[in-house]
Each structure stands twice: as structure tokens, then as C-alpha cells.
Write a protein that holds these residues in place. Structure first.
Motif, PDB file in Angstrom:
ATOM      1  N   UNK A  79       0.952  -1.091  -0.006  1.00  0.00           N
ATOM      2  CA  UNK A  79       0.100   0.099   0.064  1.00  0.00           C
ATOM      3  C   UNK A  79       0.902   1.119   0.034  1.00  0.00           C
ATOM      4  N   UNK A  80       2.007   1.235   0.834  1.00  0.00           N
ATOM      5  CA  UNK A  80       2.899   2.559   1.063  1.00  0.00           C
ATOM      6  C   UNK A  80       3.669   2.447  -0.444  1.00  0.00           C
ATOM      7  N   UNK A  81       4.013   1.621  -1.112  1.00  0.00           N
ATOM      8  CA  UNK A  81       4.645   1.729  -2.289  1.00  0.00           C
ATOM      9  C   UNK A  81       3.483   2.123  -3.467  1.00  0.00           C
ATOM     10  N   UNK A  82       2.349   1.776  -3.595  1.00  0.00           N
ATOM     11  CA  UNK A  82       1.252   2.307  -4.458  1.00  0.00           C
ATOM     12  C   UNK A  82       1.119   3.809  -4.055  1.00  0.00           C
ATOM     13  N   UNK A  83       1.247   4.150  -2.744  1.00  0.00           N
ATOM     14  CA  UNK A  83       0.864   5.495  -2.591  1.00  0.00           C
ATOM     15  C   UNK A  83       1.908   6.531  -3.133  1.00  0.00           C
ATOM     16  N   UNK A  84       3.437   5.974  -3.054  1.00  0.00           N
ATOM     17  CA  UNK A  84       4.274   6.647  -3.224  1.00  0.00           C
ATOM     18  C   UNK A  84       4.517   6.889  -4.789  1.00  0.00           C
ATOM     19  N   UNK A  85       4.070   5.837  -5.465  1.00  0.00           N
ATOM     20  CA  UNK A  85       4.089   5.777  -6.903  1.00  0.00           C
ATOM     21  C   UNK A  85       3.066   6.648  -7.434  1.00  0.00           C
ATOM     22  N   UNK A 141      -0.213   1.722 -15.877  1.00  0.00           N
ATOM     23  CA  UNK A 141       0.865   1.347 -14.665  1.00  0.00           C
ATOM     24  C   UNK A 141       0.143   0.457 -13.741  1.00  0.00           C
ATOM     25  N   UNK A 142       1.002  -0.608 -13.368  1.00  0.00           N
ATOM     26  CA  UNK A 142       0.418  -1.585 -12.525  1.00  0.00           C
ATOM     27  C   UNK A 142       1.789  -1.732 -11.489  1.00  0.00           C
ATOM     28  N   UNK A 143       1.478  -1.481 -10.187  1.00  0.00           N
ATOM     29  CA  UNK A 143       2.519  -1.526  -8.994  1.00  0.00           C
ATOM     30  C   UNK A 143       2.702  -2.752  -8.413  1.00  0.00           C
ATOM     31  N   UNK A 144       3.771  -3.464  -8.284  1.00  0.00           N
ATOM     32  CA  UNK A 144       3.692  -4.514  -7.353  1.00  0.00           C
ATOM     33  C   UNK A 144       4.984  -4.424  -6.402  1.00  0.00           C
ATOM     34  N   UNK A 145       5.030  -5.219  -5.607  1.00  0.00           N
ATOM     35  CA  UNK A 145       6.000  -5.162  -4.369  1.00  0.00           C
ATOM     36  C   UNK A 145       6.983  -6.182  -4.560  1.00  0.00           C
ATOM     37  N   UNK A 157       4.715  -2.642 -15.982  1.00  0.00           N
ATOM     38  CA  UNK A 157       4.639  -3.253 -14.739  1.00  0.00           C
ATOM     39  C   UNK A 157       5.749  -2.827 -13.995  1.00  0.00           C
ATOM     40  N   UNK A 158       5.577  -2.287 -12.805  1.00  0.00           N
ATOM     41  CA  UNK A 158       6.763  -1.710 -12.053  1.00  0.00           C
ATOM     42  C   UNK A 158       6.611  -2.323 -10.880  1.00  0.00           C
ATOM     43  N   UNK A 163       9.525  -3.441 -15.148  1.00  0.00           N
ATOM     44  CA  UNK A 163      10.843  -3.005 -14.750  1.00  0.00           C
ATOM     45  C   UNK A 163      10.724  -2.796 -13.213  1.00  0.00           C
ATOM     46  N   UNK A 164      11.886  -2.251 -12.785  1.00  0.00           N
ATOM     47  CA  UNK A 164      12.087  -1.941 -11.417  1.00  0.00           C
ATOM     48  C   UNK A 164      11.416  -0.397 -11.084  1.00  0.00           C
ATOM     49  N   UNK A 165      10.863  -0.528  -9.818  1.00  0.00           N
ATOM     50  CA  UNK A 165      10.114   0.553  -9.639  1.00  0.00           C
ATOM     51  C   UNK A 165      11.167   2.016  -9.603  1.00  0.00           C
ATOM     52  N   UNK A 166      12.349   1.698  -9.119  1.00  0.00           N
ATOM     53  CA  UNK A 166      13.263   3.067  -8.820  1.00  0.00           C
ATOM     54  C   UNK A 166      13.534   3.434 -10.143  1.00  0.00           C
ATOM     55  N   UNK A 167      14.073   2.476 -11.146  1.00  0.00           N
ATOM     56  CA  UNK A 167      14.375   3.062 -12.656  1.00  0.00           C
ATOM     57  C   UNK A 167      13.276   3.694 -13.226  1.00  0.00           C
ATOM     58  N   UNK A 168      12.020   3.290 -13.079  1.00  0.00           N
ATOM     59  CA  UNK A 168      10.780   3.821 -13.795  1.00  0.00           C
ATOM     60  C   UNK A 168      10.555   5.266 -13.120  1.00  0.00           C
ATOM     61  N   UNK A 169      10.719   5.612 -11.691  1.00  0.00           N
ATOM     62  CA  UNK A 169      10.458   6.869 -11.157  1.00  0.00           C
ATOM     63  C   UNK A 169      11.547   7.513 -11.605  1.00  0.00           C
ATOM     64  N   UNK A 170      12.783   7.202 -11.582  1.00  0.00           N
ATOM     65  CA  UNK A 170      13.761   8.114 -12.026  1.00  0.00           C
ATOM     66  C   UNK A 170      13.506   8.801 -13.289  1.00  0.00           C
TER      67      UNK A 170
END
Length: 374
Positions: free
Chosen positions: A267-273, A320-324, A346-347, A363-370
């Protein structure tokens, strides 16, 4: 710490009034004062300070002022007409910068006295894209736990971040909200606030919250609108080509401060994305004049995608789909991507190897967000 919007704001100051708006304690005043250092003669006035209030009302700054910074100006009665008068009669070399916590751009709904005289820059919490090459830029866990507000994010110890947040919540409820509108049931709005912290990322039922708190759904909607107006939460509504129909569907709620989210790491990851995507979209809109939006997808049979980035033409630019930690392709993401020919990604936070399945990137979340704009 340097904020990337500084140079863009300075450029806009040469043309019009600039509003810096955003959540409480996100760094608006600090940013305004940093910009003020770029000019030889800067005057900073805060409407909350009595002495400054009198200077504002009487327009007692020197004609040689290069940059006039007006903080919390929206608390002045008739501030729009006041600012219009100042702008229309000022020396041509004087720039005007206005900051405030409440959603100042809402004035566009109540009149056009400032039409054509301003630009807006919305200052959001730190993001991975903004802090590229800075300290903690790659610390995704820190962002998820502490959020991107400068003070808790940069605090040396976790206890300092926690103490800041306790005071922040108290300030939001007791000061900002009560200043914004008269609330007769203080306990009820606190309960709605706490319930929302536990419902992040899920479609919100106003009726269900109303039942839990013991108030009417209309009052729940009123409270949520206040939270949104004060940059405490933001709503993400379902995408629909029929805008009216989209508004009637259940929104999802996210917090500007990731540290306010009550839930597991997913949930925290989804909110941050969510806040990272919103920041990217708002910065793009502020600088380009476009009207991009953040939405989500949901079918009647329950198929859902976390986020959809929608362009000014109401066409989806990306889903965008967010996964832990799940590196397997999401069935829902595949369904929407193929059925509607949508660009999809899918991040995943914990991903061993990035890959592409058909037209879908994993892809990795951090790479996508960068790679986001800001």
C-alpha cells in the motif's frame, strides 16, 4: 537542498505573477526565499505577521524592490483584487511571487480578476526523479516510510521524523482545517481522516465511511473535499471517455505525505508511486499548459489497473501496475493492454531482472520513477 523548479520559476517571474502552491510544510517559503537571494532587492512579507500585514495593506514597499514575495496572501479579504491592483500599477521591473498552503488555483472558479496575469507552479514533496544524484535518491524504503516532505525525509533519526509527523497531523486538523472552514463535529472529521489513512488505494464508499463515523454521506464528501483542497489527500477517479460518468464512480484516495499511510509495504509503495506520477503530471501541466490527468482503470467485473496517465486529449498515454515483488506479468495489465492497445508497464520494487513481454515492460520501480519529468 536544491529544488529543480527554481530556474523555471525565475524565468516565469519575468513574464507574470507566479504562484507557488502545495501542501503545508513542503518547502514553499524556503523556496521563495531561495529565489529571493537571486535578486539584489527582495522584500518578503507574510500575512500571518501583523507588521507585514500592515505593510501589505498600505503597499509600503520601496519602488526599487526587484522581487516582492507575498506569503499566505490568500488569507487577506479581497486578496485577488488587491493583487490585481498591485500588479497593474507596479514598476515594470518588479517581480511578484505569491505562496500559500491552501489550493490557490481554486480562485479560477470564482472569478477572472487575475486572468492572464499569473503562472502557477505546484511544489510537491521530494521525488526520486527530483533528487537524482542527491543523497538518499536511491533509498526507496526511506521514501516509502518517511514520505518526501523535506523535514522528516532529511531527519537524521527516525524519531525526529515521527515527532514531526505527530505535530504535522495536529497542525492539519486543529489549525489548517479549522481555519479553512467551520467544523462543528471535530471528532467526526478526525475519524474520517483516520479511516482514509487505512483505505489508501481502495475505491472509497462515502456511504460506508458515513456509517462507520455516524454522519451523512454528504458530510463525508464535504470533509474529503476539504482534505483535498488543503493538499492533504488527492483523489484518483476511474478513467472514462464520459467525464460525467467517471465522476460518479468511486474514487481512490492517496496522501501527499507517504508517512501518513497506514498499511503494508504494498500500500505504501502504491501511494508513493501515485504521488510521484501526480507530481510528474502537475509539473508537465504547469510548464506546458496541457491538461494531463492521473486516473485508474476498472471494469464492471472487477478488473483493475492501479494508474492510467491520461493526456490532454483524454487518450491514455500509459497504464501502470505497481507490484511489491511479483515479477510475473499481471493478468489485468495484459488484458487492458491487448484489448485496448494501451502502452503498459508493470513496475516492481523487488525485481531480479527487467524484461519485456510483448508490448508490456516489467521494470524496477526505482528505475521507472527516475525517468519521470520531476
Amino acid at each position: 537542498m536544491y529544488r529543480k523548479q527554481i530556474q523555471k520559476i525565475i524565468k516565469d517571474l519575468d513574464k507574470k505573477i507566479v504562484f507557488i502552491v502545495g501542501p503545508r510544510q513542503v518547502g514553499k517559503t524556503w523556496l521563495a526565499k531561495e529565489i529571493g537571494k537571486k535578486y539584489k532587492k527582495t522584500v518578503y512579507l507574510n500575512y500571518d505577521r501583523f507588521e507585514d500585514r500592515e505593510i501589505m495593506k498600505n503597499e509600503q514597499w520601496l519602488e526599487t524592490t526587484e522581487l516582492l514575495i507575498l506569503d499566505e496572501l490568500h488569507k487577506m479579504s479581497g486578496w485577488k483584487n488587491f493583487l490585481k491592483g498591485v500588479y497593474d500599477t507596479k514598476d515594470e521591473n518588479m517581480k511578484i511571487l505569491v505562496t500559500g498552503s491552501a489550493r490557490l488555483e481554486a480562485f479560477r472558479q470564482t472569478g477572472d480578476s487575475l486572468a492572464g496575469r499569473f503562472y502557477i507552479h505546484r511544489l510537491m514533496p521530494f521525488s526520486i526523479a527530483e533528487l537524482a544524484n542527491e543523497k538518499y535518491a536511491d533509498d526507496l524504503d526511506r521514501f516509502m516510510e518517511r514520505g518526501g516532505f523535506p523535514e522528516p525525509f532529511l531527519a537524521e533519526e527516525e524519531i525526529e521524523a515521527n515527532r514531526w509527523r505527530n505535530q504535522y497531523i495536529d497542525g492539519l486538523i486543529r489549525n489548517d482545517i479549522l481555519d479553512f472552514e467551520k467544523i462543528h463535529d471535530f471528532k467526526a472529521i478526525q475519524m474520517v481522516f483516520e479511516l482514509l489513512r487505512r483505505k489508501v488505494g481502495s475505491p472509497i464508499s462515502y456511504k460506508s465511511i458515513a456509517t462507520d463515523v455516524g454522519i451523512s454521506p454528504t458530510t463525508v464528501i464535504k470533509y474529503i473535499n476539504i482534505f483535498e483542497a488543503l493538499f492533504i489527500i488527492f483523489k484518483v477517479t476511474p478513467y472514462s471517455r464520459n467525464i460525467a460518468r467517471s465522476i460518479l464512480k468511486e474514487p481512490k484516495i492517496y496522501f501527499y505525505d507517504n508517512g501518513l499511510v497506514m498499511g503494508d509495504d504494498g500500500v505504501k509503495l502504491e501511494n508513493f508511486v501515485g504521488i510521484s506520477l501526480l507530481k510528474h503530471i502537475l509539473a508537465t501541466n504547469d510548464l506546458s499548459g496541457e491538461f494531463n490527468q492521473l486516473k485508474y482503470l476498472r471494469t464492471k467485473d472487477g478488473k483493475e489497473i492501479d494508474f492510467a496517465v491520461v493526456g490532454s486529449n483524454n487518450v491514455i498515454n500509459e497504464i501502470v501496475e505497481v507490484k511489491l515483488s511479483d515479477g510475473q506479468l499481471s493478468k489485468n495489465l495484459k488484458y487492458f493492454s491487448i484489448k485496448y492497445s494501451l502502452p503498459a508497464v508493470q513496475i516492481v520494487k523487488d525485481l531480479k531482472r527487467e524484461k519485456q513481454v510483448g508490448n508490456i515492460k516489467i521494470v524496477k520501480v526505482i528505475n521507472y520513477l527516475k525517468d519521470l519529468f520531476l
